[in-house]
Scaffold this motif. Sequence first.
Motif, PDB file in Angstrom:
ATOM      1  N   LEU A 121      -2.100  -4.474   1.790  1.00  0.00           N
ATOM      2  CA  LEU A 121      -2.316  -4.745   3.197  1.00  0.00           C
ATOM      3  C   LEU A 121      -1.577  -6.015   3.592  1.00  0.00           C
ATOM      4  O   LEU A 121      -1.652  -7.032   2.903  1.00  0.00           O
ATOM      5  CB  LEU A 121      -3.813  -4.908   3.475  1.00  0.00           C
TER       6      LEU A 121
ATOM      7  N   GLN B  34      -1.445  -6.858   7.282  1.00  0.00           N
ATOM      8  CA  GLN B  34      -2.150  -7.358   8.466  1.00  0.00           C
ATOM      9  C   GLN B  34      -3.313  -6.437   8.792  1.00  0.00           C
ATOM     10  O   GLN B  34      -3.142  -5.223   8.900  1.00  0.00           O
ATOM     11  CB  GLN B  34      -1.190  -7.430   9.653  1.00  0.00           C
ATOM     12  N   ALA B  35      -4.498  -7.016   8.941  1.00  0.00           N
ATOM     13  CA  ALA B  35      -5.688  -6.261   9.315  1.00  0.00           C
ATOM     14  C   ALA B  35      -5.813  -6.214  10.836  1.00  0.00           C
ATOM     15  O   ALA B  35      -5.439  -7.164  11.529  1.00  0.00           O
ATOM     16  CB  ALA B  35      -6.931  -6.894   8.710  1.00  0.00           C
TER      17      ALA B  35
ATOM     18  N   GLY C 195      -9.726   0.611  11.167  1.00  0.00           N
ATOM     19  CA  GLY C 195      -8.748   0.599  10.091  1.00  0.00           C
ATOM     20  C   GLY C 195      -9.373   0.424   8.724  1.00  0.00           C
ATOM     21  O   GLY C 195      -8.782  -0.183   7.830  1.00  0.00           O
ATOM     22  N   LYS C 196     -10.564   0.987   8.517  1.00  0.00           N
ATOM     23  CA  LYS C 196     -11.289   0.828   7.254  1.00  0.00           C
ATOM     24  C   LYS C 196     -10.961   1.977   6.293  1.00  0.00           C
ATOM     25  O   LYS C 196     -10.894   3.134   6.696  1.00  0.00           O
ATOM     26  CB  LYS C 196     -12.800   0.788   7.503  1.00  0.00           C
TER      27      LYS C 196
ATOM     28  N   ASP D  91      -8.351  -7.629   1.822  1.00  0.00           N
ATOM     29  CA  ASP D  91      -7.745  -8.532   2.787  1.00  0.00           C
ATOM     30  C   ASP D  91      -6.224  -8.500   2.681  1.00  0.00           C
ATOM     31  O   ASP D  91      -5.668  -8.033   1.681  1.00  0.00           O
ATOM     32  CB  ASP D  91      -8.232  -9.960   2.533  1.00  0.00           C
ATOM     33  N   PRO D  92      -5.529  -9.003   3.706  1.00  0.00           N
ATOM     34  CA  PRO D  92      -4.070  -9.112   3.611  1.00  0.00           C
ATOM     35  C   PRO D  92      -3.657  -9.883   2.361  1.00  0.00           C
ATOM     36  O   PRO D  92      -4.221 -10.930   2.036  1.00  0.00           O
ATOM     37  CB  PRO D  92      -3.704  -9.864   4.893  1.00  0.00           C
TER      38      PRO D  92
ATOM     39  N   THR E  26      -7.706   2.526  14.130  1.00  0.00           N
ATOM     40  CA  THR E  26      -7.532   1.106  14.429  1.00  0.00           C
ATOM     41  C   THR E  26      -8.126   0.798  15.804  1.00  0.00           C
ATOM     42  O   THR E  26      -7.965   1.564  16.751  1.00  0.00           O
ATOM     43  CB  THR E  26      -6.033   0.749  14.407  1.00  0.00           C
TER      44      THR E  26
ATOM     45  N   ARG F  33      -2.440  -2.636  12.472  1.00  0.00           N
ATOM     46  CA  ARG F  33      -2.688  -2.624  11.021  1.00  0.00           C
ATOM     47  C   ARG F  33      -1.362  -2.329  10.320  1.00  0.00           C
ATOM     48  O   ARG F  33      -0.679  -1.353  10.650  1.00  0.00           O
ATOM     49  CB  ARG F  33      -3.723  -1.563  10.670  1.00  0.00           C
TER      50      ARG F  33
ATOM     51  N   LEU G 147       0.509  -1.931   6.479  1.00  0.00           N
ATOM     52  CA  LEU G 147       0.245  -1.696   5.071  1.00  0.00           C
ATOM     53  C   LEU G 147       1.537  -1.298   4.362  1.00  0.00           C
ATOM     54  O   LEU G 147       2.307  -0.486   4.877  1.00  0.00           O
ATOM     55  CB  LEU G 147      -0.781  -0.572   4.922  1.00  0.00           C
TER      56      LEU G 147
END
Length: 274
Positions: free
Chosen positions: A163, A165-166, A171-172, A208-209, A227, A233, A235
């Motif tokens: 990842l 950027q969250a 976006g889970k 986390d990122p 999202t 988001r 990845l």
Amino acid sequence: MITALSDIIDFSACPVSNPLFARQCAARLASDGILTLPGFLQSDAVDMLVAEAEAQKHNAYFTASSHNVFLSEPRPGLDASHVFNRQIISSKGCITTDQVPEQSRLKIIYDAPEFRKFIATIVGEPALYEYADPLSSINVHYADEGQELGWHFDNSSFAVTMLLQAPEAGGKFEYVSEVRDAETGEMGFDQVDQILSGRFPVQKLLFDPGDLVLFRGRNSIHRVTPTEGKITRMLVVFAFNDQPGIGLSESALKTFYGRTGGNFSYCPPPPSPA
């Protein structure tokens, strides 16, 4: 100037050259089917890769597709409501290996022999190889507001993701382990039906990122929820083969990336499905 791997990966959190650490990671993946390595990237490397991905986003190929959870063609002999034929929506943007800058830290990581040996040890392969086609080895995925990755099983035996950027919310990553057995052909229809109907408890993976995640998704169903908010988001997917010279077919390249190689014409994102 070529950046050293030690300036990108936090070796104190993830000593990729340490054989004992690699074997411990392999045992965790074998036991759980999933492995999270927190703090894999140095914090400044995360910031640089986010900026790089933002700069390349205008080149991303966005798609919204309908598919079943097995990523296979429908079976006309089964009812349309059968779980095998039930359609799921996935929508995202993607840039490909040839769109990642040559001096990118992503390519430095991917090409580093010690990183590749580390991943090979974890997944139990003698060696790992890049894709023969110019698009598939490193992908950066973008999910804007409302975009998601629907429930599915992977065709590959393992996935390596990171990842960058969250989003603000959503976006889970959700999954259920060992729902089917692809090797014996046991498809797990009843359990899949319960999962798609929201009647079966799912597990949520929090990361986390900058964290590296390895996941065995061939038999474990999984998705990324839509999202929420204005932050995209982002990845990274590092893709490997266990044999050299293997690439995606032209039809698969066209489906996933909108092209088979060469120059790329920007395709704007479609409207989010209702």
